[in-house]
Motif scaffolding. Structure first.
Motif, PDB file in Angstrom:
ATOM      1  N   GLN A  47       0.663  -1.040   0.027  1.00 20.91           N
ATOM      2  CA  GLN A  47       0.097  -0.019  -0.196  1.00 20.91           C
ATOM      3  C   GLN A  47       0.981   1.310   0.025  1.00 20.91           C
ATOM      4  OE1 GLN A  47      -1.853   0.725   3.796  1.00 20.91           O
ATOM      5  NE2 GLN A  47      -3.556   1.867   2.892  1.00 20.91           N
ATOM      6  N   HIS A  87      -2.857   6.669  -2.755  1.00 18.82           N
ATOM      7  CA  HIS A  87      -3.823   6.216  -1.795  1.00 18.82           C
ATOM      8  C   HIS A  87      -3.814   7.444  -0.900  1.00 18.82           C
ATOM      9  CE1 HIS A  87      -3.969   1.533  -2.476  1.00 18.82           C
ATOM     10  NE2 HIS A  87      -3.325   2.041  -3.333  1.00 18.82           N
ATOM     11  N   ASP A 123      -8.177   3.218  -0.607  1.00 17.07           N
ATOM     12  CA  ASP A 123      -7.842   1.932  -1.212  1.00 17.07           C
ATOM     13  C   ASP A 123      -8.512   1.392  -2.339  1.00 17.07           C
ATOM     14  OD1 ASP A 123      -5.558   2.409   0.843  1.00 17.07           O
ATOM     15  OD2 ASP A 123      -6.613   0.947   2.048  1.00 17.07           O
ATOM     16  N   ALA A 168      -3.802   3.778 -10.332  1.00 14.36           N
ATOM     17  CA  ALA A 168      -4.131   4.732  -9.484  1.00 14.36           C
ATOM     18  C   ALA A 168      -4.022   5.991 -10.132  1.00 14.36           C
ATOM     19  CB  ALA A 168      -3.221   4.458  -8.322  1.00 14.36           C
TER      20      ALA A 168
END
Length: 331
Positions: free
Chosen positions: A81, A87, A136, A317
């Motif tokens: 992560q 994020h 997330d 992302a």
């Protein structure tokens, strides 16, 4: 292909409860969906911010267990992560628009505050971790989030956050930038620990995916059984026995038939029955441990898998964040 996203906190080596509650299902899903699976190391800070010494080594143990369990980098994007800074950026933007009451009503918030003692959980990080979860999830614009029943409320919060964001910040031609993901309920069989309670590290009743055969057998020997079987000659009922529950998950139909016949007629003792379930558990763990050992012996390969996952996850992302920044009018 439809997209799936899920993650797991790095609390150290995984156990059979983690495997049957999530990993086993993820391995199946990777052949049916475009899958993103990550290790949620930032989430570890929500309760362990005072001592971060174990987060990195625990993250390594979890990726090895992911790979050992059968997650395949050719079919899944596997990443850490904190390697994907987007994020945190999306989480910050969400924190500007999310009402405090939404976070306070998440069922696990008060429940964990009551159950986790010895730690100061009166922090924004702890209150806001469901919002980080929402970031997330939504940053990959997935169709589904595979979760157990206890996590459904978190996905519902994610859907509400997406709805609110889309109302404030529509995309081009009024489109929705963040689609509301659906829950994909994970079939989670009843998996007791060695003391009969739910298998959990906090109870110290787990069987680890890395436990060698002698350790598995040693852990199962004292496992609690049907309380009606006080003496060897007393008949029992596998349906009210934790060992019986393990047989239902791991043993063959043939072994299960022997268990029911032997237990209900008292023709077998609990020691023999535990030996059979140990055989079944060891049979499941063996290929997992063999795969894990292969990756453990080749740390460079693991580094390459995580680097590849980082690149692929970052690319996906960033696609979302380009749309998000444009809609918000900032950045």
């Amino acid at each position: 292909m439809k997209r799936v996203l899920s993650g797991m906190r790095p609390t150290g080596k995984l156990h059979l409860g983690n495997y049957m509650g999530a990993l086993h299902n993820w391995v199946r899903l990777q052949h049916e969906y475009e899958c993103y699976f990550f290790i949620a190391d930032w989430h570890a800070l929500t309760t362990d911010y005072a001592d971060t010494s174990q987060i990195r080594p625990n993250t390594r143990e979890v990726i090895l267990d992911f790979l050992g369990a059968g997650l395949d980098p050719a079919h899944s994007v596997l990443f850490v992560q904190s390697d994907i800074k987007q994020h945190a950026e999306l989480h910050l933007l969400f924190s500007m628009i999310t009402p405090l009451g939404w976070l306070e009503r998440v069922p696990t918030y008060k429940e964990q505050q009551e159950n986790i003692t010895g730690k100061d959980l009166s922090t924004y990080g702890f209150l806001g971790y469901p919002l980080l979860q929402s970031a997330d999830i939504l940053i990959y614009q997935p169709d589904f989030v595979p979760v157990g029943q206890d996590q459904v409320a978190h996905v519902e919060l994610t859907r509400e956050v997406a709805r609110r964001f889309n109302q404030f910040y529509p995309g081009a031609q009024g489109s929705e930038i963040l689609p509301e993901p659906q829950v994909l309920l994970t079939p989670s069989p009843k998996l007791p620990g060695t003391d009969g309670r739910k298998m959990s590290k906090s109870y110290g009743n787990t069987i680890l995916l890395t436990d060698p055969e002698p350790v598995v057998r040693q852990k199962l020997k004292p496992m609690v059984t049907d309380p009606a079987r006080v003496r060897r000659t007393d008949p029992g009922n596998p349906d009210v026995c934790p060992v019986g529950d393990l047989h239902k998950v791991f043993s063959s139909q043939e072994t299960l038939a022997k268990v029911y016949d032997g237990c209900t007629t008292a023709s077998i003792g609990c020691i023999e029955c535990k030996g059979w379930v140990a055989d079944s558990v060891v049979k499941v763990l063996q290929p997992i441990q063999e795969r894990r050992a292969g990756y453990e012996a080749n740390p460079k390969k693991v580094d390459e898998i995580l680097e590849d996952g980082k690149q692929r996850a970052t690319t996906r992302a960033e696609q979302t964040m380009v749309e998000v920044r444009s809609a918000v009018g900032i950045g």
